[in-house]
Design a protein around this motif. Structure first.
Motif, short mmCIF file in Angstrom:
data_model
loop_
_atom_site.label_atom_id
_atom_site.label_comp_id
_atom_site.label_asym_id
_atom_site.label_seq_id
_atom_site.Cartn_x
_atom_site.Cartn_y
_atom_site.Cartn_z
N MET A 96 0.86 -1.19 0.00
CA MET A 96 0.00 0.00 0.00
C MET A 96 0.90 1.24 0.00
SD MET A 96 -3.03 1.52 0.16
CE MET A 96 -4.24 0.28 0.69
N ILE A 97 0.69 2.10 -0.99
CA ILE A 97 1.40 3.37 -1.08
C ILE A 97 0.47 4.47 -0.60
CG2 ILE A 97 2.78 4.87 -2.56
CD1 ILE A 97 3.73 1.96 -2.60
N SER A 98 0.94 5.31 0.30
CA SER A 98 0.09 6.39 0.82
C SER A 98 0.95 7.61 1.13
CB SER A 98 -0.65 5.92 2.09
OG SER A 98 0.25 5.45 3.06
N PRO A 99 0.34 8.80 1.16
CA PRO A 99 1.11 10.02 1.41
C PRO A 99 1.29 10.32 2.89
CG PRO A 99 -1.13 10.58 0.81
CD PRO A 99 -1.04 9.09 0.74
N TYR A 100 0.49 9.67 3.74
CA TYR A 100 0.58 9.82 5.19
C TYR A 100 -0.07 8.61 5.84
CZ TYR A 100 -3.59 12.25 3.51
OH TYR A 100 -4.71 12.60 2.80
N TYR A 101 0.20 8.43 7.11
CA TYR A 101 -0.23 7.22 7.81
C TYR A 101 -1.65 7.35 8.34
CZ TYR A 101 -0.52 3.60 11.38
OH TYR A 101 -0.93 2.54 12.15
N LEU A 102 -2.45 6.32 8.08
CA LEU A 102 -3.80 6.21 8.62
C LEU A 102 -3.96 4.81 9.19
CD1 LEU A 102 -5.67 7.93 5.68
CD2 LEU A 102 -5.48 8.85 7.98
N HIS A 148 3.99 -1.30 3.64
CA HIS A 148 3.49 0.07 3.56
C HIS A 148 4.65 1.01 3.20
CE1 HIS A 148 -0.63 -0.48 5.06
NE2 HIS A 148 -0.10 -1.52 5.70
N ILE A 149 4.44 1.77 2.14
CA ILE A 149 5.47 2.70 1.66
C ILE A 149 4.85 4.10 1.56
CG2 ILE A 149 6.99 3.31 -0.26
CD1 ILE A 149 7.28 0.34 -0.85
N ARG A 150 5.56 5.06 2.10
CA ARG A 150 5.08 6.44 2.02
C ARG A 150 5.74 7.18 0.86
NH1 ARG A 150 6.31 11.85 5.64
NH2 ARG A 150 4.81 13.13 4.50
N THR A 151 4.94 7.92 0.10
CA THR A 151 5.47 8.87 -0.87
C THR A 151 5.26 10.27 -0.32
OG1 THR A 151 3.34 8.92 -2.00
CG2 THR A 151 5.01 7.47 -2.90
N TRP A 181 4.06 18.01 11.07
CA TRP A 181 3.22 16.98 10.43
C TRP A 181 4.09 16.05 9.60
CZ3 TRP A 181 -1.08 14.31 9.96
CH2 TRP A 181 -1.38 13.69 8.74
N ASN A 182 4.91 16.60 8.74
CA ASN A 182 5.65 15.80 7.76
C ASN A 182 6.64 14.84 8.39
OD1 ASN A 182 5.39 15.52 5.03
ND2 ASN A 182 6.81 17.14 4.48
N HIS A 183 7.20 15.21 9.55
CA HIS A 183 8.21 14.37 10.19
C HIS A 183 7.70 13.77 11.51
CE1 HIS A 183 11.22 17.23 8.00
NE2 HIS A 183 10.67 16.34 7.17
N ALA A 184 6.39 13.65 11.62
CA ALA A 184 5.78 13.17 12.86
C ALA A 184 6.12 11.69 13.12
CB ALA A 184 4.27 13.35 12.81
N GLU A 185 5.81 11.24 14.32
CA GLU A 185 6.16 9.89 14.78
C GLU A 185 5.53 8.80 13.91
OE1 GLU A 185 8.09 7.15 17.26
OE2 GLU A 185 8.32 9.33 17.10
N TRP A 186 4.39 9.10 13.27
CA TRP A 186 3.72 8.06 12.47
C TRP A 186 4.57 7.56 11.30
CZ3 TRP A 186 3.42 10.22 7.73
CH2 TRP A 186 3.13 11.58 7.60
N ASN A 187 5.61 8.30 10.92
CA ASN A 187 6.48 7.83 9.85
C ASN A 187 7.15 6.50 10.18
OD1 ASN A 187 6.83 9.91 7.49
ND2 ASN A 187 6.73 11.15 9.36
N THR A 188 7.30 6.19 11.46
CA THR A 188 7.95 4.94 11.87
C THR A 188 7.11 3.72 11.51
OG1 THR A 188 7.01 5.06 14.10
CG2 THR A 188 9.17 6.09 13.77
N GLN A 189 5.84 3.93 11.18
CA GLN A 189 4.96 2.81 10.82
C GLN A 189 5.22 2.29 9.41
OE1 GLN A 189 2.86 1.47 13.08
NE2 GLN A 189 3.55 3.01 14.56
N TYR A 190 5.96 3.04 8.63
CA TYR A 190 6.21 2.65 7.24
C TYR A 190 7.42 1.73 7.11
CZ TYR A 190 2.80 5.95 5.39
OH TYR A 190 1.63 6.60 5.08
N ASP A 191 7.37 0.84 6.12
CA ASP A 191 8.52 -0.01 5.81
C ASP A 191 9.57 0.79 5.04
OD1 ASP A 191 7.60 -2.78 6.70
OD2 ASP A 191 5.92 -2.13 5.44
N TYR A 192 9.10 1.67 4.15
CA TYR A 192 10.01 2.55 3.41
C TYR A 192 9.34 3.91 3.21
CZ TYR A 192 12.63 -1.67 2.30
OH TYR A 192 13.34 -2.84 2.40
#
Length: 352
Positions: free
Chosen positions: A81-87, A97-100, A109-120
Motif C-alpha cells: 500500500m502506497i500512501s502520502p501519510y499514515y492512517l 506500507h510505503i510512504r510517498t 506533520w511531515n516528520h511526525a512519529e507516524w512515519n515509523t509505521q512505514y517499511d520505506y
C-alpha cells in the motif's frame, strides 16, 4: 482471513494524490506490476466527488480503481500500500506500507512519529531523509511529480477561459488553507493588482472542498476572479507564471523547483501561529526557514517593490539552487518515478 492480491495499491483522499503517484504507477505497469487506486469514500462528500470527477479524466491502461469501503468490507489485502501519510485503518490492508512524500512544508506533520509505521519512505532529497531519522527506510528518489517538468511532457497552454492578456506579466497566487492561509489577509489587496497583472489563484484543495473553509473560498471568489482547481494544470501554471506569490504553502518549493521568482506573504498575527504548537508549522519548518532567502511582503508597497523590474533576483539565485537540490529533488533529471518504482519492486521481492 483476508483475500490476498498481488496488486500494489495507491491510497487517495484527493485527486492531487494521483498527480503524486502517476509517474510511479506508469513505471510499475511497464514492469508488469498490477496497480490499483484505492479511493477513500468515507470522508467529506465534496472530496469524494472531486476525486470521482478527476478519475474520469485518467487514461492509463491497466490501472484499476476501487473504493476504500469495498476494500474494508471484503477484507482485501494488498502486497503493498502506497500512501502520502499514515492512517491506522490502512494497517491491515497490506503486507508492505510505503510512504510517498507529497510536499515539504510543516515539519510537525511531515516528520511526525507516524512515519515509523512505514517499511520505506520515498524522499525527494537529503533534507527529508536526514530529518526523518529512519535510517535505511528513508530512500532518496527525487520528486516523481516533477518528472513531467524535467521531461517537458506537460500541457503548455493555459485554458482559454482564463483570458490571459499576453501583454501583462502573470502572477500566480498559491495560498495554503486554514489558519496559515494568507487569503483572509491578502485576497482583497492582491485583487487590486488586476489592472497591471494577470492574476491566477491556485487554491489548496482544503480551501476548495472543506466546509470549514467556506468563508475563505468566498473571499477568493470575490477578489480573485481567475481561480484554478484542476491539479493537472500545476506545471502549466508554473510555466506561464512570471511570479509566484504564496504564504506557508509547500507550493513554495514547487515554485523554487521550477526556477520561478517567489514572493512570500506575511501578516500581523502570523508569528503567533508558529509558536507553542499552535499549527503544524514552526520556525524550523522549511517554509519558514526559506524566508531568510526569499522576499517577504508585509504590505502592498513591499510587494510592488518585489515586482519591480530592478529587484535583485540574481543575488538570491545561488541559495535557491541549493534549496532546489537539497530539498526539492536531489536529481532533477525526470527519472524520480522510475527510481520510486524500482524501490517498490525491490520491496515486493524482499517479501516473497
Amino acid at each position: 482471513m483476508r483475500a490476498q492480491t498481488d496488486c500494489v495499491a495507491f491510497f487517495m483522499e484527493t485527486s492531487f494524490h494521483y498527480q503524486v503517484y502517476r509517474n510511479i504507477i506508469s513505471h510499475l505497469i511497464s514492469h508488469n506490476v498490477a496497480c490499483e487506486l484505492v479511493v477513500n469514500d468515507l470522508i467529506e462528500p465534496a472530496f469524494v466527488n472531486e476525486m470521482i470527477s478527476g478519475l474520469r479524466k485518467i487514461s492509463m491502461p491497466g490501472l484499476a480503481c476501487v473504493s476504500l469501503s469495498s476494500v474494508i468490507k471484503s477484507g482485501k489485502k494488498y502486497r503493498c500500500m502506497i500512501s502520502p501519510y499514515y492512517l491506522q485503518y490502512l494497517e491491515k490492508t497490506a503486507d508492505i506500507h510505503i510512504r510517498t512524500l507529497y510536499g515539504l512544508a510543516k515539519n510537525q506533520w511531515n516528520h511526525a512519529e507516524w512515519n515509523t509505521q512505514y517499511d520505506y519512505i520515498l524522499c525527494y532529497s537529503h533534507y527529508t531523509q536526514a530529518s526523518l531519522q529512519c535510517g535505511d527506510k528513508a530512500i532518496v528518489v527525487g520528486n516523481p511529480r516533477f518528472d513531467d517538468w524535467h521531461n517537458k511532457t506537460y500541457q503548455k497552454a493555459l485554458p482559454s477561459e482564463l483570458n490571459i492578456n499576453p501583454a501583462k506579466p502573470t502572477l500566480l497566487y498559491a495560498p495554503t488553507y486554514g489558519d496559515l492561509s494568507s487569503l483572509p489577509h491578502w485576497a482583497e489587496k492582491l485583487g487590486r493588482l488586476r489592472q497591471e497583472y494577470n492574476i491566477i489563484a491556485k487554491l489548496h484543495h482544503g480551501t476548495l472542498y472543506r466546509e470549514s473553509e467556506r468563508s475563505a473560498l468566498k473571499l477568493a471568489q470575490r477578489y480573485l476572479k481567475n481561480i484554478v482547481s484542476d491539479n493537472d494544470l500545476t506545471l502549466t501554471l508554473l510555466e506561464q507564471a512570471d511570479y509566484v506569490v504564496t504564504d506557508n504553502s509547500g507550493f513554495i518549493f514547487d515554485a523554487i523547483h521550477a526556477d520561478k521568482k517567489v514572493i512570500l506573504l506575511n501578516w500581523k498575527e502570523m508569528g503567533k501561529l508558529l509558536a507553542d504548537n499552535a499549527s503544524y508549522s514552526s520556525p524550523d519548518s522549511p517554509e519558514q526557514k526559506v524566508r531568510a532567502y526569499l522576499p517577504v511582503a508585509e504590505d502592498m508597497q513591499e510587494i510592488r517593490d518585489y515586482l519591480s523590474a530592478d529587484w535583485p533576483w540574481g543575488e538570491i539565485a545561488p541559495a535557491l539552487q541549493n534549496i532546489k537540490t537539497e530539498y526539492c529533488d536531489a536529481f532533477n533529471d525526470g527519472m524520480a518515478g522510475l527510481r520510486a518504482a524500482l524501490v517498490i519492486i525491490e520491496a515486493l521481492r524482499e517479501q516473497r
